[in-house]
Design an enzyme around this catalytic site. Structure first.
Site, PDB file in Angstrom:
ATOM      1  N   GLN A 121       0.836  -1.106  -0.144  1.00  0.00           N
ATOM      2  CA  GLN A 121       0.094   0.127   0.028  1.00  0.00           C
ATOM      3  C   GLN A 121       0.728   1.446   0.167  1.00  0.00           C
ATOM      4  O   GLN A 121       1.578   1.389   1.022  1.00  0.00           O
ATOM      5  CB  GLN A 121      -1.005  -0.055   1.250  1.00  0.00           C
ATOM      6  CG  GLN A 121      -1.898   0.909   1.231  1.00  0.00           C
ATOM      7  CD  GLN A 121      -2.129   1.397   2.937  1.00  0.00           C
ATOM      8  OE1 GLN A 121      -1.549   2.205   3.611  1.00  0.00           O
ATOM      9  NE2 GLN A 121      -3.075   0.420   3.627  1.00  0.00           N
ATOM     10  N   GLY A 122       0.838   1.949  -1.152  1.00  0.00           N
ATOM     11  CA  GLY A 122       1.821   3.167  -1.209  1.00  0.00           C
ATOM     12  C   GLY A 122       0.940   4.452  -0.916  1.00  0.00           C
ATOM     13  O   GLY A 122       0.755   5.241  -1.988  1.00  0.00           O
ATOM     14  N   SER A 124       1.522   6.670   2.553  1.00  0.00           N
ATOM     15  CA  SER A 124       2.416   7.490   3.110  1.00  0.00           C
ATOM     16  C   SER A 124       3.593   7.945   2.640  1.00  0.00           C
ATOM     17  O   SER A 124       4.316   7.213   1.867  1.00  0.00           O
ATOM     18  CB  SER A 124       2.949   6.918   4.373  1.00  0.00           C
ATOM     19  OG  SER A 124       1.842   6.458   5.270  1.00  0.00           O
ATOM     20  N   SER A 156       4.530  -1.213   3.985  1.00  0.00           N
ATOM     21  CA  SER A 156       4.563  -2.771   4.588  1.00  0.00           C
ATOM     22  C   SER A 156       4.698  -3.747   3.288  1.00  0.00           C
ATOM     23  O   SER A 156       3.605  -3.620   2.371  1.00  0.00           O
ATOM     24  CB  SER A 156       3.270  -2.714   5.443  1.00  0.00           C
ATOM     25  OG  SER A 156       3.357  -2.071   6.371  1.00  0.00           O
ATOM     26  N   GLU A 240      -8.516  -1.124   7.576  1.00  0.00           N
ATOM     27  CA  GLU A 240      -7.145  -1.245   8.293  1.00  0.00           C
ATOM     28  C   GLU A 240      -7.322  -1.084   9.846  1.00  0.00           C
ATOM     29  O   GLU A 240      -6.583  -1.702  10.661  1.00  0.00           O
ATOM     30  CB  GLU A 240      -6.277  -0.251   7.710  1.00  0.00           C
ATOM     31  CG  GLU A 240      -4.724  -0.821   7.617  1.00  0.00           C
ATOM     32  CD  GLU A 240      -3.919   0.219   7.021  1.00  0.00           C
ATOM     33  OE1 GLU A 240      -4.391   1.274   6.567  1.00  0.00           O
ATOM     34  OE2 GLU A 240      -2.706  -0.106   7.005  1.00  0.00           O
TER      35      GLU A 240
HETATM   36  C1  LIG Z   1       4.514  -0.634  11.201  1.00  0.00           C
HETATM   37  C2  LIG Z   1       3.919   0.343  10.106  1.00  0.00           C
HETATM   38  C3  LIG Z   1       3.507  -0.038   8.915  1.00  0.00           C
HETATM   39  C4  LIG Z   1       3.115   1.056   8.128  1.00  0.00           C
HETATM   40  N1  LIG Z   1       2.613   0.516   6.774  1.00  0.00           N
HETATM   41  C5  LIG Z   1       2.170   1.450   6.087  1.00  0.00           C
HETATM   42  C6  LIG Z   1       1.986   1.200   4.601  1.00  0.00           C
HETATM   43  O1  LIG Z   1       1.992  -0.189   4.358  1.00  0.00           O
HETATM   44  N2  LIG Z   1       1.449   1.978   3.590  1.00  0.00           N
HETATM   45  C7  LIG Z   1       1.460   3.240   3.978  1.00  0.00           C
HETATM   46  O2  LIG Z   1       1.169   4.018   3.119  1.00  0.00           O
HETATM   47  N3  LIG Z   1       1.753   3.555   5.409  1.00  0.00           N
HETATM   48  C8  LIG Z   1       2.326   2.764   6.194  1.00  0.00           C
HETATM   49  N4  LIG Z   1       2.491   3.365   7.479  1.00  0.00           N
HETATM   50  C9  LIG Z   1       2.736   4.788   7.568  1.00  0.00           C
HETATM   51  C10 LIG Z   1       1.709   5.126   8.767  1.00  0.00           C
HETATM   52  O3  LIG Z   1       0.346   5.326   8.336  1.00  0.00           O
HETATM   53  C11 LIG Z   1       2.210   6.620   9.174  1.00  0.00           C
HETATM   54  O4  LIG Z   1       3.152   6.517   9.908  1.00  0.00           O
HETATM   55  C12 LIG Z   1       0.944   7.277   9.954  1.00  0.00           C
HETATM   56  O5  LIG Z   1      -0.101   7.853   9.278  1.00  0.00           O
HETATM   57  C13 LIG Z   1       1.571   8.708  10.507  1.00  0.00           C
HETATM   58  O6  LIG Z   1       2.387   9.434   9.923  1.00  0.00           O
HETATM   59  P1  LIG Z   1       3.881   9.900   9.883  1.00  0.00           P
HETATM   60  O7  LIG Z   1       4.599   8.782  10.401  1.00  0.00           O
HETATM   61  O8  LIG Z   1       4.013  10.934   8.905  1.00  0.00           O
HETATM   62  O9  LIG Z   1       3.541  10.904  11.401  1.00  0.00           O
HETATM   63  P2  LIG Z   1       3.044  12.518  11.452  1.00  0.00           P
HETATM   64  O10 LIG Z   1       1.946  12.384  10.507  1.00  0.00           O
HETATM   65  O11 LIG Z   1       4.297  13.243  11.040  1.00  0.00           O
HETATM   66  O12 LIG Z   1       2.765  12.533  12.936  1.00  0.00           O
HETATM   67  C14 LIG Z   1       3.857  12.720  13.859  1.00  0.00           C
HETATM   68  C15 LIG Z   1       2.982  12.983  15.215  1.00  0.00           C
HETATM   69  O13 LIG Z   1       2.074  14.191  15.104  1.00  0.00           O
HETATM   70  C16 LIG Z   1       0.778  13.631  15.526  1.00  0.00           C
HETATM   71  N5  LIG Z   1      -0.151  14.503  14.509  1.00  0.00           N
HETATM   72  C17 LIG Z   1      -0.079  14.727  13.280  1.00  0.00           C
HETATM   73  N6  LIG Z   1      -1.278  15.434  12.922  1.00  0.00           N
HETATM   74  C18 LIG Z   1      -1.976  15.819  13.951  1.00  0.00           C
HETATM   75  C19 LIG Z   1      -3.140  16.328  14.170  1.00  0.00           C
HETATM   76  N7  LIG Z   1      -3.846  16.994  13.062  1.00  0.00           N
HETATM   77  N8  LIG Z   1      -3.567  16.177  15.455  1.00  0.00           N
HETATM   78  C20 LIG Z   1      -3.089  15.851  16.611  1.00  0.00           C
HETATM   79  N9  LIG Z   1      -1.920  15.180  16.408  1.00  0.00           N
HETATM   80  C21 LIG Z   1      -1.345  15.068  15.193  1.00  0.00           C
HETATM   81  C22 LIG Z   1       0.684  12.574  15.206  1.00  0.00           C
HETATM   82  O14 LIG Z   1      -0.533  11.808  15.830  1.00  0.00           O
HETATM   83  C23 LIG Z   1       2.102  11.923  15.576  1.00  0.00           C
HETATM   84  O15 LIG Z   1       1.971  11.528  17.106  1.00  0.00           O
HETATM   85  C24 LIG Z   1       3.095   2.573   8.349  1.00  0.00           C
HETATM   86  C25 LIG Z   1       3.575   2.631   9.600  1.00  0.00           C
HETATM   87  C26 LIG Z   1       4.002   1.973  10.411  1.00  0.00           C
HETATM   88  C27 LIG Z   1       4.471   2.181  11.743  1.00  0.00           C
END
Ligand SMILES: Cc1cc2nc3c(=O)[nH]c(=O)nc-3n(C[C@H](O)[C@H](O)[C@H](O)COP(=O)(O)OP(=O)(O)OC[C@H]3O[C@@H](n4cnc5c(N)ncnc54)[C@H](O)[C@@H]3O)c2cc1C
Length: 376
Positions: A121-122, A124, A156, A240
């Protein structure tokens, strides 16, 4: 809803139990090693070939069209046998089923369901996670194809995927949620590079970052209509977030039972506080189990889920982390236990409050979409 097995369900359960006695691949039962990830594809195909995968999905795409209570039986028996969980592709299946046209469904779903083709799933990107709609990967039309350029992260299964469901901007001038489309993109082409990312527990095969540099997707492989990628993404992430779909509950129950047994055997090594933590893990797991049953009951009554998935995700995260905290104690008492499975479980549990949308984002959704509170 009747919590006991009907005669047909009992028959399914005993057939499955017998099959598992012969076919359990003997892999680690959870995602705590690279060996587990390497075994995912053959395990998926073995389950499917035996009739134990895609049970509740439509027959037209290779499923068995049975009620989803059979998925729950499957999850329970996999956990009881210490077998790996069923591979989680349900959220992709649901997204494609709901948003794609018939030809795209028929082209891709049978391969996903049977495990003959692996998908990732692409969504993020380095600067687009919680605020996914600001994604910058773009897809520009070129004859019968789209040309894709961009950078995805935390993808993932990118390590073993044949295809990636890519969200890309197709209209640079449209409002941010509107100009996004979804594509099935082949991973084995010159413009696609996958680089593994090492997780805190040492796993390198679970996810990676993917770059698209002039990669091509056929226009007919767009999943859904142009500009409708956001709606598809919301369907995918809502599925999910559902613990019943992911089959985690029975695994937590199994882990907590084993932890309780270890604590009984080594009572003197555990403080009152440790036992308190374990007690709450037991309570949380049971609460989650009943909650999933309620969701299942709703589904059997034809009620499809919506934003309540965020409640499920918060609860699931809480329980996984409660169980993992109890496991941390066990990892200190039994440091050699199956190469320190408990410590790896604890480390993995940190990701649960991030993947599929962070805990803060789920709470925002609960506040605004369910409780009707104004955005802060
Ligand atoms: C094990 C794992 C598997 C994953 N697999 C996939 C996958 O297959 N495909 C894919 O596309 N993605 C995947 N992801 C990515 C995942 O969806 C993102 O990490 C997640 O959505 C958070 O985005 P970010 O890491 O950019 O953090 P950020 O969005 O930068 O967030 C950083 C912090 O700020 C907080 N924050 C941000 N915005 C707000 C708001 N509006 N209000 C309050 N708090 C806020 C967040 O809660 C977090 O604590 C995976 C992540 C993990 C850990």
């Amino acid at each position: 809803m009747d919590y006991g097995d009907s005669p047909a369900e009992a028959q399914f359960r005993s057939g499955l139990r017998a099959w598992l006695a012969e076919n359990n691949p003997g892999l680690p039962a959870s995602s705590t090693s690279d060996e587990y990830w390497a075994g995912q594809a053959p395990w998926h195909r073995a389950l499917y070939d035996a009739g134990y995968f895609g049970i509740s999905w439509p027959e037209s795409v290779g499923g068995r069209g049975l009620p989803s209570v059979y998925d729950v039986i499957l999850d329970e028996e996999l956990a009881a046998a210490g077998a790996p969980p069923r591979p989680s592709v349900g959220y992709l299946v649901q997204g494609i089923l709901r948003h794609a046209g018939d030809d795209v469904r028929q082209r891709f779903l049978p391969g996903i369901v049977s495990g003959r083709e692996r998908w990732c799933q692409g969504f993020s990107e380095p600067d687009a996670g919680s605020d996914l709609a600001v994604l910058r990967t773009r897809a520009d039309r070129d004859g019968d194809d789209y040309v894709i350029n961009g950078h995805k992260v935390w993808t993932s299964y990118s390590d073993q995927a044949d295809w990636c469901l890519v969200l890309a901007r197709t209209d640079q001038d449209a409002p941010k949620h509107k100009g996004i489309s979804a594509f099935a993109v082949r991973m084995d082409q010159p413009g696609v590079q996958q680089r593994p990312l090492r997780m805190i527990n040492g796993i390198t095969r679970e996810f990676g970052e993917v770059t698209f540099d002039g990669a091509r997707a056929r226009a007919v492989d767009m999943v859904g209509e142009p500009g409708e990628g956001w709606r598809l993404a919301m369907t995918v992430v809502s599925h999910e977030r559902e613990p019943g779909e992911l089959g985690f509950v029975s695994r937590y129950a199994k882990a907590v039972k084993e932890l309780a047994q270890l604590a009984r055997e080594d009572r003197a090594a555990y403080t009152e506080e440790d036992l308190h933590t374990l007690g709450w893990a037991l309570v949380g797991t049971e609460m989650l189990r009943l909650h999933v049953r309620r969701r299942l009951s709703d589904r059997l009554d034809g009620i499809t889920h919506g934003p309540e998935g965020s409640v499920d995700k918060v609860l699931m995260t809480q329980v996984e982390q409660q169980v993992a905290h109890a496991a941390l104690k066990a990892s200190r008492v039994h440091p050699d236990h199956e190469e320190d499975t408990w410590m790896k479980m604890y480390l993995y549990s940190r990701a649960q409050s991030v993947m599929g949308g962070t805990a803060q984002i789920q709470r925002n959704l609960i506040a605004t979409r369910i409780l009707g509170l104004p955005p802060s």
